[in-house]
Design a protein around this motif. Sequence first.
Motif, PDB file in Angstrom:
ATOM      1  N   SER A   1       0.826  -1.202   0.000  1.00 11.23           N
ATOM      2  CA  SER A   1       0.000   0.000   0.000  1.00 11.23           C
ATOM      3  C   SER A   1       0.862   1.254   0.000  1.00 11.23           C
ATOM      4  N   GLN A   2       1.945   1.248   0.750  1.00 13.39           N
ATOM      5  CA  GLN A   2       2.843   2.405   0.804  1.00 13.39           C
ATOM      6  C   GLN A   2       3.504   2.643  -0.552  1.00 13.39           C
ATOM      7  N   ILE A   3       3.860   1.541  -1.230  1.00 14.72           N
ATOM      8  CA  ILE A   3       4.465   1.663  -2.559  1.00 14.72           C
ATOM      9  C   ILE A   3       3.469   2.287  -3.532  1.00 14.72           C
ATOM     10  N   TRP A   4       2.211   1.791  -3.508  1.00 15.58           N
ATOM     11  CA  TRP A   4       1.187   2.340  -4.399  1.00 15.58           C
ATOM     12  C   TRP A   4       0.939   3.824  -4.111  1.00 15.58           C
ATOM     13  N   LYS A   5       0.945   4.194  -2.849  1.00 18.18           N
ATOM     14  CA  LYS A   5       0.719   5.579  -2.455  1.00 18.18           C
ATOM     15  C   LYS A   5       1.801   6.482  -3.043  1.00 18.18           C
ATOM     16  N   GLU A   6       3.065   6.057  -2.920  1.00 21.42           N
ATOM     17  CA  GLU A   6       4.165   6.855  -3.457  1.00 21.42           C
ATOM     18  C   GLU A   6       4.100   6.941  -4.976  1.00 21.42           C
ATOM     19  N   LYS A   7       3.667   5.846  -5.607  1.00 24.98           N
ATOM     20  CA  LYS A   7       3.552   5.863  -7.065  1.00 24.98           C
ATOM     21  C   LYS A   7       2.468   6.841  -7.504  1.00 24.98           C
ATOM     22  N   ARG A   8       1.324   6.856  -6.783  1.00 21.25           N
ATOM     23  CA  ARG A   8       0.261   7.778  -7.124  1.00 21.25           C
ATOM     24  C   ARG A   8       0.716   9.236  -6.971  1.00 21.25           C
ATOM     25  N   LYS A   9       1.437   9.544  -5.896  1.00 22.95           N
ATOM     26  CA  LYS A   9       1.933  10.902  -5.671  1.00 22.95           C
ATOM     27  C   LYS A   9       2.884  11.321  -6.790  1.00 22.95           C
ATOM     28  N   ALA A  10       3.757  10.399  -7.189  1.00 18.89           N
ATOM     29  CA  ALA A  10       4.695  10.705  -8.256  1.00 18.89           C
ATOM     30  C   ALA A  10       3.971  10.955  -9.570  1.00 18.89           C
TER      31      ALA A  10
END
Length: 274
Positions: free
Chosen positions: A236-245
Motif C-alpha cells: 500500500s505504501q508503494i502504491w501511495k508513493e507511485k500515485r503521488k509521483a
Amino acid sequence: LAEFIEGKKIGDVMVPPAGCPTLDKWGLMKLTDSNGLERPCLIHQLPESDIPSFCEERIRLARISEASAGSDLSAADDVRTLEVRYGLNGERLRSFRESVNELQEVEFSDYPLEPRTALSYVKAIASIAESATAQHHMWINSSRIPEGDRSVYEDEVLARILDTAVTYDALNVANLASMELVCRRRQLLAEAHSQNPAAPSYMGAEHFLGQTYKAGGGIVTPVLAEHVAKRLQQQSQIWKEKRKAEENRKFPKKPGPPNAKAPPGGKGGGGATA
C-alpha cells in the motif's frame, strides 16, 4: 537372509552351499547384489513360521543402530513421515486427531515458505473437527457461501488431500512444503469469503501462496494473517508513493507570485496617533 543387500530383502530364503562358515544357527554366505558386486552376507537358520517376527526384530535393530564415525551416525526416522498403522481389518488407517498430536516441526535452513503454518493449522482443525473434511463441511454449512460456488468444491478437494496425507500416507505434513501450500490455499479461501461469502475478495492472495477463526468456521492462523497484513501495508505504501509521483508529473506545482509588501495602515499613509 539376516541383513540387507541391494536387490534382496531381509527374510529371503537362502540355500547356503556346503562348507560355508557357521556359528550356532548363524552363518556367512556369498551373495551378489543388484549392482553385480559379490560379498559375504549374514544368514540365520530358523523355522519358516518365525520369519515375520525375525524380520521385524532385524528392522527394529536397523532403525536404532548407531555408528562410531562418519557424518551419518544413526539411522534416524525420516522427519517427513509417520509410522504406518493398520486398522482391525488389516487396512492402513490413522486417526487424524491422534496423528496431529504426533506431528513435530523440524527447522530447515532452506525451507521455501515462511512463516510456516501447517502445524498450527492442522492443530486448529483437530480442535474443532475429526478431520479436515469434517471441518470443511462445518465451514460450508455455517458460512453462507452460495451453493455451487467454486470455492466449495476446491476446499473439499484440498481437505481430502490433507486427510489422505495424514491418515493413509502417514505424512508429517508439518515438514512438507507441498502440504504447507495446501494449508495456505485453504486459509486463503477462508479469508476471501470471511467478509462477504457471496463475493469473495482475494486481495493479498499473492502473500498467502492469522484472527484464528473466521466467520463461519473457516480457519486462518494468526502468524499467516500477521504476515499478509505486513506485506499489504508495504504494498500500500508503494502504491501511495507511485500515485503521488504520477500526480506530480501530470500536475506540477506552479510557482506563486512574489510576496507583496503590505500597504501602510490608515488613510493617506499616515499612522494612527494616540
